[in-house]
Design a protein around this motif. Structure first.
Motif, PDB file in Angstrom:
ATOM      1  N   ARG A  12       0.806  -1.228   0.000  1.00 38.79           N
ATOM      2  CA  ARG A  12       0.000   0.000   0.000  1.00 38.79           C
ATOM      3  C   ARG A  12       0.834   1.271   0.000  1.00 38.79           C
ATOM      4  O   ARG A  12       0.311   2.347  -0.255  1.00 38.79           O
ATOM      5  CB  ARG A  12      -0.902   0.011   1.236  1.00 38.79           C
ATOM      6  N   ALA A  13       2.132   1.167   0.322  1.00 39.24           N
ATOM      7  CA  ALA A  13       2.954   2.374   0.440  1.00 39.24           C
ATOM      8  C   ALA A  13       4.383   2.071   0.024  1.00 39.24           C
ATOM      9  O   ALA A  13       4.891   0.978   0.273  1.00 39.24           O
ATOM     10  CB  ALA A  13       2.927   2.884   1.879  1.00 39.24           C
ATOM     11  N   LEU A  14       5.032   3.064  -0.602  1.00 36.87           N
ATOM     12  CA  LEU A  14       6.426   2.951  -1.021  1.00 36.87           C
ATOM     13  C   LEU A  14       7.160   4.248  -0.689  1.00 36.87           C
ATOM     14  O   LEU A  14       6.567   5.327  -0.748  1.00 36.87           O
ATOM     15  CB  LEU A  14       6.517   2.710  -2.533  1.00 36.87           C
ATOM     16  N   ALA A  15       8.448   4.130  -0.354  1.00 31.63           N
ATOM     17  CA  ALA A  15       9.273   5.313  -0.099  1.00 31.63           C
ATOM     18  C   ALA A  15      10.726   4.960  -0.374  1.00 31.63           C
ATOM     19  O   ALA A  15      11.132   3.802  -0.271  1.00 31.63           O
ATOM     20  CB  ALA A  15       9.120   5.787   1.344  1.00 31.63           C
ATOM     21  N   GLU A  16      11.508   5.989  -0.710  1.00 32.62           N
ATOM     22  CA  GLU A  16      12.952   5.847  -0.848  1.00 32.62           C
ATOM     23  C   GLU A  16      13.603   6.714   0.223  1.00 32.62           C
ATOM     24  O   GLU A  16      13.306   7.904   0.321  1.00 32.62           O
ATOM     25  CB  GLU A  16      13.410   6.307  -2.237  1.00 32.62           C
ATOM     26  N   ASP A  17      14.491   6.126   1.028  1.00 33.43           N
ATOM     27  CA  ASP A  17      15.113   6.899   2.096  1.00 33.43           C
ATOM     28  C   ASP A  17      16.342   7.663   1.584  1.00 33.43           C
ATOM     29  O   ASP A  17      16.712   7.552   0.412  1.00 33.43           O
ATOM     30  CB  ASP A  17      15.425   6.026   3.318  1.00 33.43           C
ATOM     31  N   ALA A  18      16.962   8.422   2.464  1.00 33.99           N
ATOM     32  CA  ALA A  18      18.091   9.281   2.095  1.00 33.99           C
ATOM     33  C   ALA A  18      19.278   8.487   1.574  1.00 33.99           C
ATOM     34  O   ALA A  18      20.084   9.004   0.800  1.00 33.99           O
ATOM     35  CB  ALA A  18      18.510  10.131   3.300  1.00 33.99           C
ATOM     36  N   ALA A  19      19.392   7.221   1.965  1.00 37.13           N
ATOM     37  CA  ALA A  19      20.486   6.361   1.504  1.00 37.13           C
ATOM     38  C   ALA A  19      20.155   5.651   0.195  1.00 37.13           C
ATOM     39  O   ALA A  19      20.967   4.877  -0.312  1.00 37.13           O
ATOM     40  CB  ALA A  19      20.820   5.338   2.580  1.00 37.13           C
TER      41      ALA A  19
END
Length: 170
Positions: A100-107
């Motif tokens: 349901r959700a996706l994100a890309e972190d700072a790394a």
């Protein structure tokens, strides 16, 4: 060999479920039962199962820093990446369901949250289950946000917020 996607200028009445910018002036649109659409220069291009999609119901989209499109599905193998016109499919851990959700972190790490509360991290060509680092028992994850400080905010359905930072959950 892949079937070419079809282009047209009229929306097909498919129910849109999520959208994201492609970073180049276009927009990706996930649908329920209509696959994936890309809006660019006044035209829609549609991708379906015959084009390599894992399913027709899209629940989450993310364009990463390289320009790859990540697609969360309602299907058995629920995460795909579209890179340079080719699809890669990632198998989820047994027992997890719809992303349901996706994100890309700072790394540059890609994170996925599922309807049944799994928190998953992409490592190479596999998904690592990071659920044990969060709340117990797991709650449905509705949204993820990765701020520049390297943390990961997790929005739970009916359960508030969680924050994962430096390997610690709070």
């Amino acid at each position: 060999r892949r079937t070419p996607a079809r282009a047209r200028s009229i929306w097909p009445r498919a129910r849109a479920t999520c959208v994201t910018s492609d970073g180049r002036g276009g927009v990706w649109i996930g649908t329920a039962h209509g696959g994936l659409a890309h809006w660019q220069n006044g035209r829609f291009t549609f991708l379906k199962r015959r084009d390599g999609l894992a399913a027709e119901i899209v629940h989450a989209l993310l364009v990463d820093h390289r320009g790859d499109l990540w697609i969360g599905w309602e299907a058995t193998n629920c995460l795909q990446r579209l890179s340079a016109g080719k699809f890669s499919t990632f198998s989820q851990p047994l027992g997890s369901r719809t992303i349901r959700a996706l994100a890309e972190d700072a790394a540059g790490q890609i994170w996925a949250g599922t309807f049944d509360g799994y928190l998953l991290r992409v490592e190479g060509m596999r998904l690592v289950n990071e659920t044990a680092r969060t709340v117990s028992p797991p709650m449905p994850i509705r949204c993820l946000y990765a701020p520049p400080d390297g943390g990961l905010w997790i929005g739970y359905a009916g359960g508030g917020l969680g924050w994962l930072h430096d390997g610690k959950f709070g």
